[in-house]
Design a protein around this motif. Structure first.
Motif, mmCIF file in Angstrom:
data_model
loop_
_atom_site.group_PDB
_atom_site.id
_atom_site.type_symbol
_atom_site.label_atom_id
_atom_site.label_comp_id
_atom_site.label_asym_id
_atom_site.label_seq_id
_atom_site.Cartn_x
_atom_site.Cartn_y
_atom_site.Cartn_z
ATOM 1 N N VAL A 203 50.554 101.020 9.183
ATOM 2 C CA VAL A 203 50.232 100.271 10.409
ATOM 3 C C VAL A 203 50.376 101.168 11.634
ATOM 4 C CG1 VAL A 203 50.954 98.347 11.881
ATOM 5 C CG2 VAL A 203 50.826 98.046 9.410
ATOM 6 N N ASN A 204 51.406 101.999 11.648
ATOM 7 C CA ASN A 204 51.633 102.901 12.780
ATOM 8 C C ASN A 204 50.503 103.920 12.898
ATOM 9 O OD1 ASN A 204 53.080 104.193 14.918
ATOM 10 N ND2 ASN A 204 53.808 105.704 13.460
ATOM 11 N N TRP A 205 50.102 104.503 11.783
ATOM 12 C CA TRP A 205 49.007 105.472 11.807
ATOM 13 C C TRP A 205 47.701 104.818 12.239
ATOM 14 C CZ3 TRP A 205 50.104 107.989 6.382
ATOM 15 C CH2 TRP A 205 51.156 108.900 6.503
ATOM 16 N N VAL A 206 47.408 103.665 11.660
ATOM 17 C CA VAL A 206 46.144 102.991 11.976
ATOM 18 C C VAL A 206 46.070 102.638 13.454
ATOM 19 C CG1 VAL A 206 44.848 100.848 11.606
ATOM 20 C CG2 VAL A 206 45.706 102.139 9.651
ATOM 21 N N SER A 207 47.206 102.318 14.067
ATOM 22 C CA SER A 207 47.205 101.953 15.488
ATOM 23 C C SER A 207 46.762 103.103 16.380
ATOM 24 C CB SER A 207 48.608 101.490 15.906
ATOM 25 O OG SER A 207 49.524 102.584 15.907
ATOM 26 N N ARG A 208 46.792 104.333 15.864
ATOM 27 C CA ARG A 208 46.388 105.499 16.656
ATOM 28 C C ARG A 208 44.942 105.902 16.407
ATOM 29 N NH1 ARG A 208 51.202 109.591 15.305
ATOM 30 N NH2 ARG A 208 50.044 110.964 16.712
ATOM 31 N N LEU A 209 44.256 105.141 15.554
ATOM 32 C CA LEU A 209 42.854 105.428 15.267
ATOM 33 C C LEU A 209 41.941 104.599 16.160
ATOM 34 C CD1 LEU A 209 42.707 105.357 11.346
ATOM 35 C CD2 LEU A 209 42.563 107.389 12.804
ATOM 36 N N PRO A 210 40.803 105.149 16.598
ATOM 37 C CA PRO A 210 39.781 104.310 17.230
ATOM 38 C C PRO A 210 39.269 103.289 16.215
ATOM 39 C CG PRO A 210 39.314 106.650 17.558
ATOM 40 C CD PRO A 210 40.416 106.567 16.539
ATOM 41 N N LYS A 211 38.833 102.136 16.682
ATOM 42 C CA LYS A 211 38.393 101.085 15.767
ATOM 43 C C LYS A 211 37.266 101.555 14.859
ATOM 44 C CE LYS A 211 39.874 96.988 18.303
ATOM 45 N NZ LYS A 211 39.449 95.723 18.946
ATOM 46 N N GLU A 212 36.340 102.333 15.401
ATOM 47 C CA GLU A 212 35.207 102.777 14.603
ATOM 48 C C GLU A 212 35.674 103.643 13.440
ATOM 49 O OE1 GLU A 212 31.680 103.448 12.895
ATOM 50 O OE2 GLU A 212 32.135 101.957 14.434
ATOM 51 N N ALA A 213 36.679 104.500 13.693
ATOM 52 C CA ALA A 213 37.190 105.361 12.626
ATOM 53 C C ALA A 213 37.830 104.539 11.517
ATOM 54 C CB ALA A 213 38.197 106.364 13.188
ATOM 55 N N LEU A 214 38.442 103.415 11.890
ATOM 56 C CA LEU A 214 39.033 102.532 10.889
ATOM 57 C C LEU A 214 37.951 101.745 10.156
ATOM 58 C CD1 LEU A 214 41.385 100.990 9.522
ATOM 59 C CD2 LEU A 214 41.381 99.455 11.500
ATOM 60 N N HIS A 215 37.100 101.073 10.919
ATOM 61 C CA HIS A 215 36.123 100.169 10.311
ATOM 62 C C HIS A 215 35.099 100.895 9.456
ATOM 63 C CE1 HIS A 215 37.015 97.056 13.699
ATOM 64 N NE2 HIS A 215 37.931 97.070 12.745
ATOM 65 N N SER A 216 34.863 102.152 9.756
ATOM 66 C CA SER A 216 33.875 102.891 8.979
ATOM 67 C C SER A 216 34.409 103.312 7.619
ATOM 68 C CB SER A 216 33.416 104.132 9.756
ATOM 69 O OG SER A 216 34.509 105.022 9.961
ATOM 70 N N LEU B 139 46.872 114.664 16.113
ATOM 71 C CA LEU B 139 47.018 115.518 17.298
ATOM 72 C C LEU B 139 45.751 116.319 17.563
ATOM 73 C CD1 LEU B 139 50.681 116.773 16.721
ATOM 74 C CD2 LEU B 139 49.887 115.311 18.596
ATOM 75 N N ALA B 140 45.040 116.632 16.487
ATOM 76 C CA ALA B 140 43.773 117.356 16.640
ATOM 77 C C ALA B 140 42.652 116.433 17.109
ATOM 78 C CB ALA B 140 43.381 118.001 15.311
ATOM 79 N N ARG B 141 42.955 115.129 17.152
ATOM 80 C CA ARG B 141 41.931 114.108 17.457
ATOM 81 C C ARG B 141 40.795 114.149 16.448
ATOM 82 N NH1 ARG B 141 42.210 112.275 23.383
ATOM 83 N NH2 ARG B 141 44.170 113.152 24.068
ATOM 84 N N ASP B 142 41.110 114.637 15.270
ATOM 85 C CA ASP B 142 40.152 114.640 14.179
ATOM 86 C C ASP B 142 40.364 113.328 13.423
ATOM 87 O OD1 ASP B 142 38.510 115.051 12.032
ATOM 88 O OD2 ASP B 142 39.241 117.064 11.563
ATOM 89 N N TYR B 143 39.869 112.249 14.010
ATOM 90 C CA TYR B 143 40.179 110.920 13.509
ATOM 91 C C TYR B 143 39.545 110.652 12.152
ATOM 92 C CZ TYR B 143 41.932 110.231 18.214
ATOM 93 O OH TYR B 143 42.638 110.350 19.386
ATOM 94 N N ASP B 144 38.384 111.264 11.906
ATOM 95 C CA ASP B 144 37.759 111.060 10.605
ATOM 96 C C ASP B 144 38.633 111.659 9.505
ATOM 97 O OD1 ASP B 144 35.390 110.169 9.026
ATOM 98 O OD2 ASP B 144 35.316 112.302 8.541
ATOM 99 N N ARG B 145 39.137 112.862 9.769
ATOM 100 C CA ARG B 145 40.017 113.497 8.781
ATOM 101 C C ARG B 145 41.321 112.709 8.632
ATOM 102 N NH1 ARG B 145 41.686 117.473 5.949
ATOM 103 N NH2 ARG B 145 43.859 118.092 6.036
ATOM 104 N N ALA B 146 41.892 112.275 9.750
ATOM 105 C CA ALA B 146 43.135 111.503 9.692
ATOM 106 C C ALA B 146 42.927 110.232 8.874
ATOM 107 C CB ALA B 146 43.614 111.162 11.101
ATOM 108 N N ALA B 147 41.813 109.549 9.126
ATOM 109 C CA ALA B 147 41.533 108.317 8.389
ATOM 110 C C ALA B 147 41.343 108.612 6.906
ATOM 111 C CB ALA B 147 40.296 107.640 8.962
ATOM 112 N N GLY B 148 40.705 109.731 6.593
ATOM 113 C CA GLY B 148 40.516 110.099 5.194
ATOM 114 C C GLY B 148 41.831 110.339 4.484
ATOM 115 N N LEU B 149 42.752 111.005 5.171
ATOM 116 C CA LEU B 149 44.070 111.236 4.570
ATOM 117 C C LEU B 149 44.814 109.922 4.355
ATOM 118 C CD1 LEU B 149 45.126 114.337 6.699
ATOM 119 C CD2 LEU B 149 44.872 114.322 4.213
ATOM 120 N N MET B 150 44.743 109.052 5.354
ATOM 121 C CA MET B 150 45.397 107.749 5.217
ATOM 122 C C MET B 150 44.808 106.984 4.037
ATOM 123 S SD MET B 150 45.449 106.461 9.164
ATOM 124 C CE MET B 150 45.747 107.633 10.502
ATOM 125 N N GLU B 151 43.509 107.073 3.900
ATOM 126 C CA GLU B 151 42.828 106.373 2.818
ATOM 127 C C GLU B 151 43.302 106.886 1.462
ATOM 128 O OE1 GLU B 151 38.487 104.995 3.244
ATOM 129 O OE2 GLU B 151 38.381 106.860 2.110
#
Length: 901
Positions: free
Chosen positions: A396-409, A368-380
């Motif tokens: 899968v649901n969480w990852v679908s809400r991430l920009p591709k770059e945030a996932l691939h990085s 919700l904060a659009r802090d995708y780097d932090r969200a991806a870190g928590l998922m990781e």
């Protein structure tokens, strides 16, 4: 597929002790208990939630509460929370539904609701289910689920629904039947007398009767309006003048009074109210973290004391939420005045939830904060746990809400995501992910995780029958990971060894494969991936069956059952049910071979309960294939044939799976077809269908074959026998027997020798047939093979009779003969004593007995025979009486003794 639970949605809201008691409304709700639904519908602020909460506390029956929000328009999220709150009144209800929601393929809503309703029929006492704020639901799928529940509502349940407008449900139909009691705004409005009690007795305002009447008239008995007016009036010197100023429409009254209430608060309180409106539920420490200050618990106590629209969510008064009307105004004020601060407020919320170990909420607020780097870190950080628990959907649901770059990085997160796709057999998405990671050069950012992608590419190659590529990839990755004791490395290496063992097995190198399977099981245990342990045990079982090591296989299955009991003892259910179900199916086939049909059916019934809710097509195929064999074995050929349309459909769905899986489904299907018989006088359609399968596969008896395709050629040999092409069948079986002997596969050899015996018999080479069968029995007896012979029908029975006369294998042969169904002559001579019954069983009663023999429940029998549950219960009672028994097991045992089934 279910999202994580928000437990604050399940709390029954607290109510103030000194509220206005409203006997007329409480009596109305009491009267509604005679029907299936109490519908309370009115605009915001009419006290719907307060009324229902107060009423529930007067009832003697328990209540389950679910506060709905926008997120519940996802049917899976709705069902997950619905099951969770129902478990508070019916322990265990909906557990299988919650597990099914973690599967890769979303199960049909009707199947999920049926399972939930079946659980609710076990309720020990009457209970109430409340769906609060139902107006927030807009999705047809959720409405369909609720309508399904209401139409089939268990007798113990009563539903209460609070909403701002009538829901799109068949309310008129239920109203006509007298099943619904509706309480609307007209009934909820405060009367002048109730307004006087509230304003003067409870709020202590000492207003004149004239002012009370004026406020009641201006607000039209609107409880929220009267509440706001009361809060504003507390500090007014000229109360009469203030009352006179409150005029206009409800929206104007709301705006006016809300301004009055908020303007009276110190700036500190106004800031607190605005900024904490980003929280669905809050406590003092959380508010301190979000605001970046201390003192929140004191402010919350003050808000509660001043009655500023605060609802307690637990008995300890730790967690609260704002009244929805108030929360909406506060949120709008925040957007109007401090919109730029909203992402930071969500970020701070995420930080607090992370420290508290509440990762689900931490991820949600980071998104919700659009802090995708932090969200991806928590998922990781929690990704490995999700993988080993097979919690497919959450990641899968969480990852679908991430920009591709945030996932691939984040290659670590990508690896966990890739594992979920592999486990879900979504190789299309997995291929895309692997390609994008390789092309983007992202693997260089985390070299250690690169091995995960190597293993995954190797496993997909293996399952697609590219053994050369698969072996090179998984063998190399396993070797490079060998020195690491990191948990991720153990996970990847365990999977690599599982794949390597599978490749060696399918290539016929069983001696090399067997110890590697053992290593894979051990590594997966160390990694804590019990689901992977079950998968490895299951595939290792194929090797043991090929070897004929059935006793060792049973020990492995017992180990798997012990692990599953451990999970249950720990309360670890989520996402693990699919692997458990496949062990149940494999145990069913194992016990079926022993002719332990009742125990086999018991394990299969557990698997079928899961697969009714969904699952991967090829695994559901295996379960219903087992059911077809069980029905046929218990004399219910019609029941077995009834399963063919379902099996055809599942076989079709399985065609999209990788080659090895698809081949297993196909030759298993063809094997079943060759055991079925068409009705007398009709063409042998099943034989024709099996022949079509062989033709479509391009199978020829003179083909060269390897170990991985031997089973297909065994089916072809049996097909050739059925087509009376015995010379071709004999030559093919000779080559299969040589291959099995060469690699020490006694389990396969038993099947090949049994088939050869039948071919020789068809060629009138009785001595050769008896010799082949004798060889098969000498291998089979120590390991307890039974159905391998019995399923071949009358021709095998005749051969066994010949063998039983004077042969050293006669004892075992005679024992097998006893398992075969009795023919007519034997029924006349044998131990069948049906005439000993005082009253014979009818055809319908025998049909029910057959289904009881494979542990069908009364409900399942009713569904299978298209009869009512009460009718089945009546039949079962008659059966017990005629057989003079007390329970189902005794009934089945006696019926078998009498030759009735």
């Amino acid at each position: 597929m279910a999202s994580p639970l928000l437990t604050t949605k399940l709390y029954l809201p607290q109510v103030r002790r000194d509220l206005v008691t409203r006997p007329r409304l409480l009596d109305r709700l009491d009267a509604g208990l005679a029907g299936r639904l109490n519908l309370v519908t009115a605009p915001a602020g009419f006290g719907k939630t307060t009324l229902i909460s107060f009423w529930l506390r007067r009832l003697t029956r328990p209540a389950a509460w679910l506060s709905l929000d926008e997120g519940d328009n996802d049917p899976a999220r709705f069902l997950n929370h619905l099951a969770a709150t129902l478990q508070r009144v019916v322990p265990g209800a909906g557990r299988s539904v919650q597990d099914a929601l973690q599967l890769a393929q979303t199960p049909p809503l009707e199947a999920l609701m049926t399972s939930l309703i079946n659980d609710l029929t076990l309720a020990a006492r009457d209970f109430v289910l409340v769906l609060d704020d139902y107006h927030l639901i807009r999705r047809a799928g959720v409405h369909r689920a609720v309508a399904f529940l209401l139409d089939r509502q268990p007798p113990a349940m009563h539903l209460v629904m609070a909403t701002r407008h009538d829901p799109p449900l068949p309310i008129p139909r239920w109203l006509v039947r007298g099943e619904v009691t509706v309480t609307r705004a007209a009934e909820l409005r405060f009367t002048e007398e109730e307004a006087a009690v509230f304003l003067n007795d409870l709020m202590g305002l000492d207003l004149s009767a004239e002012d009370v009447a004026a406020l009641e008239a201006h607000t039209e008995g609107w409880i929220a309006g009267l509440h706001l007016a009361a809060v504003s009036l507390r500090d007014q010197v000229e109360k009469h003048d203030f009352v006179a100023a409150v005029t206009g429409s409800q929206k104007y009254v709301l705006d006016y009074l809300m301004d009055e209430v908020l303007s009276q608060q110190p700036e500190e309180i106004q800031v607190f109210l605005r900024r904490t409106s980003v929280l669905e539920a809050f406590c003092g420490p959380l508010c301190d973290a979000v605001l970046g200050r201390t003192g929140s618990p004191e402010i919350i106590r003050r808000l509660k004391r001043d009655d500023l629209f605060l609802t307690a969510l637990d008995e300890k008064d730790r967690w609260f939420r704002y009244h929805h009307l108030f929360a909406g105004v506060l949120s709008q004020r925040l957007r109007d005045t401090e919109a730029e601060l909203i992402p930071e407020l969500h970020r701070r919320s995420s930080l607090w939830f992370e420290v508290e170990g509440r990762n689900d909420e931490a991820v949600q607020h980071a998104l919700l904060a659009r802090d995708y780097d932090r969200a991806a870190g928590l998922m990781e950080r929690i990704g490995r746990e999700l993988v080993i628990h097979e919690d497919y959907f959450t990641l899968v649901n969480w990852v679908s809400r991430l920009p591709k770059e945030a996932l691939h990085s984040r290659p670590v997160l990508c690896a966990y995501y890739a594992w979920t796709l592999f486990l879900a057999v979504r190789f299309d998405l997995l291929d895309q992910l692997l390609d994008s990671m390789k092309k983007g050069g992202y693997l260089n950012r985390a070299p250690g995780m690169a091995e995960h992608f190597t293993v995954l590419r190797g496993l997909t190659a293996y399952l697609r029958r590219d053994f050369r590529t698969g072996e090179a990839l998984v063998r190399g990755a396993a070797r490079r990971l060998e020195a690491s004791r990191d948990m991720d490395a153990l996970l990847a290496r365990g999977a690599a060894l599982w794949g390597l063992a599978g490749i060696l097995f399918h290539r016929g190198e069983l001696d090399q494969a067997e110890p590697i399977y053992a290593q894979a099981v051990e590594l997966n245990l160390q990694a804590g991936s019990f689901a992977a342990v079950l998968a490895a045990i299951g595939h290792w079982g194929y090797l043991m069956l090929a070897r004929g090591w059935r006793r060792r296989l049973r020990c492995s299955y017992d180990q798997a059952l012990d692990l599953m009991r451990t999970w249950t003892d720990r309360g670890e259910h989520r996402g693990r049910m699919l692997r458990s179900s496949m062990i149940y199916v494999r145990l069913c086939f194992f016990l079926y071979e022993n002719n332990e049909l009742v125990d086999a059916a018991q394990y299969l019934s557990q698997a079928l309960e899961i697969f009714k809710l969904g699952g991967v097509a090829h695994e559901r195929f295996a379960a219903y294939l087992a059911l077809a064999y069980l029905r046929r074995a218990t004399g219910d050929l019609a029941g077995a044939l009834d399963l063919l349309p379902r099996l055809r459909r599942l076989r079709g769905e399985s065609q999209a799976t990788p080659g090895l899986i698809r081949d297993l489904v196909d030759y298993s299907w063809a094997s079943l077809l060759l055991l079925l018989e068409s009705k007398p006088g009709q063409p042998d359609t099943y034989l024709a269908e099996a022949a079509h399968w062989a033709s479509s596969r391009g199978l020829d008896p003179e083909d060269e074959f390897d170990h991985r395709s031997e089973k297909e050629y065994l089916v072809l040999a049996r097909l050739l026998l059925a087509q009376r092409r015995t010379d071709e069948a004999a030559a093919l079986l000779e080559r299969l027997i040589l291959a099995a002997k060469k690699s020490g596969r006694n389990g396969d050899l038993i099947q090949y020798l049994a088939a050869r015996a039948l071919v020789f018999q068809a060629q009138d080479r009785t001595a050769a047939a008896v010799e082949a069968l004798s060889q098969a029995l000498s291998l089979a007896e120590p390991e307890g093979y039974i159905r391998t012979f019995v399923d071949q029908g009358p021709a095998m029975k005749e051969l066994l009779r010949v063998l039983a006369d004077g042969n050293e294998a006669s004892t075992y042969a005679a024992r097998l003969i006893e398992v075969f169904p009795k023919d007519r002559e034997e029924e006349k001579k044998g131990p069948v004593r049906a005439g000993a019954l005082v009253e014979p069983l009818t055809e319908r009663e025998v049909a029910i007995l057959r289904r009881m023999s494979v542990l069908f429940s009364n409900k399942e029998i009713a569904e299978d025979l298209h009869l009512s549950l009460n009718t089945i219960k009546w039949y079962v009672k008659n059966i017990f009486g005629k057989l003079a028994v007390e329970n189902r097991r005794e009934a089945v045992s006696k019926a078998r003794d009498l030759g009735l089934i």
